[in-house]
Design an enzyme around this catalytic site. Structure first.
Site, PDB file in Angstrom:
ATOM      1  N   LYS A 197       0.772  -1.680   0.528  1.00 49.26           N
ATOM      2  CA  LYS A 197      -0.446  -0.397   0.595  1.00 49.26           C
ATOM      3  C   LYS A 197       1.222   1.305   0.244  1.00 49.26           C
ATOM      4  O   LYS A 197       0.951   1.939  -1.053  1.00 49.26           O
ATOM      5  CB  LYS A 197      -0.921   0.001   1.061  1.00 49.26           C
ATOM      6  CG  LYS A 197      -1.662   1.077   1.211  1.00 49.26           C
ATOM      7  CD  LYS A 197      -3.328   0.998   2.298  1.00 49.26           C
ATOM      8  CE  LYS A 197      -2.539  -0.007   3.967  1.00 49.26           C
ATOM      9  NZ  LYS A 197      -1.436   1.248   4.356  1.00 49.26           N
ATOM     10  N   THR A 221       4.440   1.559  -1.091  1.00 54.14           N
ATOM     11  CA  THR A 221       4.529   1.658  -2.286  1.00 54.14           C
ATOM     12  C   THR A 221       3.503   2.231  -3.474  1.00 54.14           C
ATOM     13  O   THR A 221       4.241   2.753  -4.266  1.00 54.14           O
ATOM     14  CB  THR A 221       4.597   0.016  -2.484  1.00 54.14           C
ATOM     15  OG1 THR A 221       6.242  -0.244  -1.380  1.00 54.14           O
ATOM     16  CG2 THR A 221       5.929   0.018  -3.397  1.00 54.14           C
ATOM     17  N   ARG A 229       2.958   8.780   7.174  1.00 53.98           N
ATOM     18  CA  ARG A 229       3.384   8.860   8.077  1.00 53.98           C
ATOM     19  C   ARG A 229       4.377   8.557   8.225  1.00 53.98           C
ATOM     20  O   ARG A 229       4.900   7.732   7.565  1.00 53.98           O
ATOM     21  CB  ARG A 229       2.032   7.422   8.864  1.00 53.98           C
ATOM     22  CG  ARG A 229       0.896   7.331   8.872  1.00 53.98           C
ATOM     23  CD  ARG A 229       0.101   5.984   9.624  1.00 53.98           C
ATOM     24  NE  ARG A 229       0.528   5.058   8.585  1.00 53.98           N
ATOM     25  CZ  ARG A 229      -0.251   3.785   8.634  1.00 53.98           C
ATOM     26  NH1 ARG A 229      -0.686   3.635   9.918  1.00 53.98           N
ATOM     27  NH2 ARG A 229       0.008   3.266   7.997  1.00 53.98           N
ATOM     28  N   LYS A 274       7.229  -6.438  10.413  1.00 54.72           N
ATOM     29  CA  LYS A 274       6.963  -5.756   9.737  1.00 54.72           C
ATOM     30  C   LYS A 274       7.752  -4.669   9.150  1.00 54.72           C
ATOM     31  O   LYS A 274       7.600  -5.182   7.669  1.00 54.72           O
ATOM     32  CB  LYS A 274       5.933  -4.750  10.166  1.00 54.72           C
ATOM     33  CG  LYS A 274       5.134  -4.199   9.065  1.00 54.72           C
ATOM     34  CD  LYS A 274       3.524  -3.815   9.809  1.00 54.72           C
ATOM     35  CE  LYS A 274       2.935  -3.143   8.190  1.00 54.72           C
ATOM     36  NZ  LYS A 274       3.451  -1.940   7.462  1.00 54.72           N
ATOM     37  N   ALA A 319      -3.174   1.859  12.447  1.00 49.92           N
ATOM     38  CA  ALA A 319      -4.113   1.393  12.741  1.00 49.92           C
ATOM     39  C   ALA A 319      -5.297   0.799  12.917  1.00 49.92           C
ATOM     40  O   ALA A 319      -6.283   0.238  13.620  1.00 49.92           O
ATOM     41  CB  ALA A 319      -4.422   1.578  11.169  1.00 49.92           C
ATOM     42  N   PHE A 329      -3.211  -0.379   7.329  1.00 50.72           N
ATOM     43  CA  PHE A 329      -4.069  -1.740   7.066  1.00 50.72           C
ATOM     44  C   PHE A 329      -4.529  -1.883   6.019  1.00 50.72           C
ATOM     45  O   PHE A 329      -5.016  -1.055   4.837  1.00 50.72           O
ATOM     46  CB  PHE A 329      -4.056  -2.291   8.106  1.00 50.72           C
ATOM     47  CG  PHE A 329      -3.409  -2.939   9.031  1.00 50.72           C
ATOM     48  CD1 PHE A 329      -2.360  -3.304   9.562  1.00 50.72           C
ATOM     49  CD2 PHE A 329      -2.745  -2.380  10.362  1.00 50.72           C
ATOM     50  CE1 PHE A 329      -0.887  -3.968   9.698  1.00 50.72           C
ATOM     51  CE2 PHE A 329      -2.189  -2.795  11.399  1.00 50.72           C
ATOM     52  CZ  PHE A 329      -1.149  -3.269  11.448  1.00 50.72           C
ATOM     53  N   PHE A 389       2.607  -9.729  -9.640  1.00 53.21           N
ATOM     54  CA  PHE A 389       4.450 -10.015  -9.449  1.00 53.21           C
ATOM     55  C   PHE A 389       4.971 -11.496 -10.253  1.00 53.21           C
ATOM     56  O   PHE A 389       3.474 -11.701 -11.200  1.00 53.21           O
ATOM     57  CB  PHE A 389       3.490 -11.129  -7.534  1.00 53.21           C
ATOM     58  CG  PHE A 389       4.075 -10.746  -6.912  1.00 53.21           C
ATOM     59  CD1 PHE A 389       4.663 -10.742  -6.465  1.00 53.21           C
ATOM     60  CD2 PHE A 389       2.772  -9.646  -5.891  1.00 53.21           C
ATOM     61  CE1 PHE A 389       4.977  -9.947  -5.065  1.00 53.21           C
ATOM     62  CE2 PHE A 389       3.414  -9.092  -5.421  1.00 53.21           C
ATOM     63  CZ  PHE A 389       4.459  -9.089  -4.291  1.00 53.21           C
ATOM     64  N   TRP A 401       6.535  -0.987  -7.754  1.00 51.08           N
ATOM     65  CA  TRP A 401       7.988  -1.905  -7.455  1.00 51.08           C
ATOM     66  C   TRP A 401       8.965  -2.098  -7.828  1.00 51.08           C
ATOM     67  O   TRP A 401      10.392  -1.735  -7.198  1.00 51.08           O
ATOM     68  CB  TRP A 401       7.651  -3.115  -7.203  1.00 51.08           C
ATOM     69  CG  TRP A 401       9.011  -3.425  -5.609  1.00 51.08           C
ATOM     70  CD1 TRP A 401       8.577  -3.873  -4.116  1.00 51.08           C
ATOM     71  CD2 TRP A 401       9.848  -4.499  -6.364  1.00 51.08           C
ATOM     72  NE1 TRP A 401       9.355  -4.014  -3.761  1.00 51.08           N
ATOM     73  CE2 TRP A 401      10.477  -4.915  -5.227  1.00 51.08           C
ATOM     74  CE3 TRP A 401       9.857  -5.316  -7.227  1.00 51.08           C
ATOM     75  CZ2 TRP A 401      11.202  -5.778  -4.635  1.00 51.08           C
ATOM     76  CZ3 TRP A 401      11.012  -6.324  -7.391  1.00 51.08           C
ATOM     77  CH2 TRP A 401      11.656  -6.818  -5.995  1.00 51.08           C
TER      78      TRP A 401
END
Length: 559
Positions: free
Chosen positions: A73, A75, A96, A107, A275, A303, A384, A412
């Site tokens: 998200k 990214t 954030r 994470k 979140a 999230f 992907f 990405w």
């Protein structure tokens, strides 16, 4: 083919001096307070001085329910901003700040990934400009003044068994969840049960991120409730005469931070409540500043859309008077197949049956944005190499049935270039589809009614159930005058329900609220569900074990 890690990509970036980034954003140098060559604080006077001018479009990036397969998200948020810049739009991004807990835990950081990152990546993921340290200091000053007041005679009549305020530290440390302090005799305080929250779960963080200016920050800090007296009257930071000193600690931190993406797009990175525990959005001041300086501002909420987006829309937008012009819901084929029952090791092969089982998760989030909040929406699929055309086509077809387009994103791997198609669809949504933004509940509803509305409308459950203790708390908070506040549900991020094992789009479940507490300064009621904790713990093999620094000061292992 060997891929560079996120930190290796970031370290190879030739960053532009922060003054150049400020000029690109249209910020006069009189507002810029440099923190070294590549970071700056921006004077909030900029917001006031541009108050009469029209702000830019606001684009929210949210996601499907997260899985260990990853969604990307942040990214996508950064890559979309760079993509908008590449197609000729004047754009800013608002994000954030990362917490040290996830950085050293499991994470990882929160500065994006691959070729869609904000930099300097190491600084942003570590101490940055010291904002979180200031928030922790303000939180702990209030705790110290509370216990000192009790030690020095307790004129307010505070019941030590009814203290609700905890100390905090920005680290995953389960050992501190429950402690007994004040031991060692009368001179060392009053013995009592206590505990620590992680800094991003502190109400100070929520206050910090929802404050509109320094005056509003001070007023919100003063309203914070730290506990109750023997006759059940709330005790506030104002009662303890702590407000002025707390504001002094936060004065400089309240100024939004300016950095840049790998492609030089101005990025405001400021504040960072979790979140799943708190409301999950960057500061109101950073968002407003970003909107004042860009035709388009891209922001994200933590999230899945049931948590971050719900709180962004029902809490932040309501309090700040914001209205998103478009919403991006991020998903991946891999994550959808996990929601369909596959384990992580089996995601590399085409499996249309698992995808069919998992796709309702994405569709529920999309339907919520379109039908509950009535906002224009696009689905962004992070592609992907193992994704097949048949799998992608299935997602496109199912989203089209809801009247929503799906765009493939390769930010990405390609940075802004991989976000151009998504950028064009976002521009189309903003220009051609006008939303009719509404909230999922009204403030006139009771506390339990609001929670029930969120469970039914957003989570897809059959309702909320309050434990007897939570029912009493709801009655008490209503009697104290807090019943008209929004609700902030602290819930697992891994499911629409309060059970992390219920994947996909479950139905017929009930969400149990075991505890309610008021964040009077932030202005909302926190509802604790399931096993959610306000102080996480480290995993068996924390990321901290793989972080190092060489003799030249170059950091490795951050991700």
């Amino acid at each position: 083919m060997a891929y560079l890690s996120d930190i290796e990509i970031a370290q190879r970036c030739e960053m532009k001096p922060i003054g150049e980034i400020a000029r690109r954003a249209g910020i006069d140098e009189k507002y810029v307070e440099p923190y070294g060559r590549y970071k700056a604080k921006i004077d909030p006077a900029l917001i006031r001085d541009r108050a009469g001018q029209k702000g830019g479009k606001l684009v929210l990036v949210t996601a499907m329910t997260p899985t260990p397969a990853g969604e990307g998200k942040t990214t996508t948020t950064i890559g979309l901003a760079d993509g908008l810049s590449r197609i000729g739009k004047r754009v800013t991004v608002a994000l954030r700040e990362p917490s040290l807990g996830p950085v050293f835990g499991v994470k990882g950081g929160a500065a994006g990934g691959g070729y869609a990152q904000v930099v300097p990546m190491e600084d942003i993921n570590l101490h940055f400009t010291g904002d979180f340290h200031a928030i922790g200091a303000a939180n702990n000053l209030l705790a110290a003044m509370l216990d000192n007041h009790i030690q020095q005679g307790n004129q307010l009549g505070i019941d030590v068994k009814k203290i609700t305020w905890k100390r905090c530290v920005d680290m995953n440390d389960r050992q501190l969840r429950f402690v007994v302090d004040g031991l060692g005799g009368r001179a060392n305080g009053t013995p009592r049960e206590d505990g620590f929250d992680i800094t991003v779960a502190s109400e100070i963080m929520a206050v910090f991120c929802l404050a509109s200016d320094l005056k509003d920050l001070r007023q919100r800090l003063g309203r914070i409730i730290v506990g109750y007296t023997f006759d059940d009257r709330p005790v506030t930071a104002d009662d303890l005469k702590a407000t002025g000193a707390m504001t002094a600690l936060l004065k400089d931190a309240l100024k939004p931070n300016l950095v840049q993406t790998l492609e030089g797009t101005p990025a405001f990175v400021h504040g960072g409540p979790f979140a799943n525990i708190a409301h999950g959005c960057n500061s109101v001041m950073a968002t407003r500043m970003a909107m004042a300086m860009g035709e388009y501002t891209v922001t994200e909420a933590g999230f899945g859309a049931d948590l971050g987006a719900e709180k962004f829309l029902d809490i932040k937008c309501r309090m700040a008077g914001l209205k998103p012009d478009a919403v991006v819901v991020v998903g991946t084929v891999r994550a959808l197949k996990m929601h369909g029952g596959l384990d992580k090791k089996s995601l590399g092969k085409e499996n249309l049956e698992a995808l069919e089982q998992g796709i309702p998760n994405l569709l529920r989030h999309v339907r919520n944005i379109r039908e509950v909040y009535r906002l224009p929406c696009v689905v962004a699929i992070n592609r992907f190499p193992t994704d097949t055309d048949a799998e992608i086509d299935m997602i496109i077809r199912r989203c089209r049935e809801l009247g929503v387009n799906t765009v493939l994103s390769t930010v990405w791997a390609e940075g802004g270039k991989g976000g151009e198609a998504l950028a064009r669809e976002v521009v189309r949504l903003c220009e051609e589809e006008k939303g009719d933004f509404t909230f999922s509940y009204g403030l006139e509803m009771g506390i339990e009614e609001k929670l029930d509305a969120v469970v039914r409308k957003i989570y897809g459950g059959k309702g909320v159930q309050l434990t007897p203790a939570a029912k009493k708390q709801a009655e008490r908070l209503t009697a104290l005058g807090f019943g008209g506040m929004p609700v902030c549900v602290a819930k697992t991020q891994y499911s629409f329900s309060d059970d992390p094992g219920l994947l996909g789009a479950p139905e017929g479940f009930t969400v149990t609220v075991r505890n309610l507490k008021v964040s009077a300064g932030a202005g909302f009621i926190v509802a604790l569900t399931g096993e959610i904790m306000t102080m996480p713990g480290l995993p068996k093999s924390p990321a901290a074990e793989r972080i190092d620094v060489d003799e030249h000061g170059v950091i490795s292992g951050l991700f």
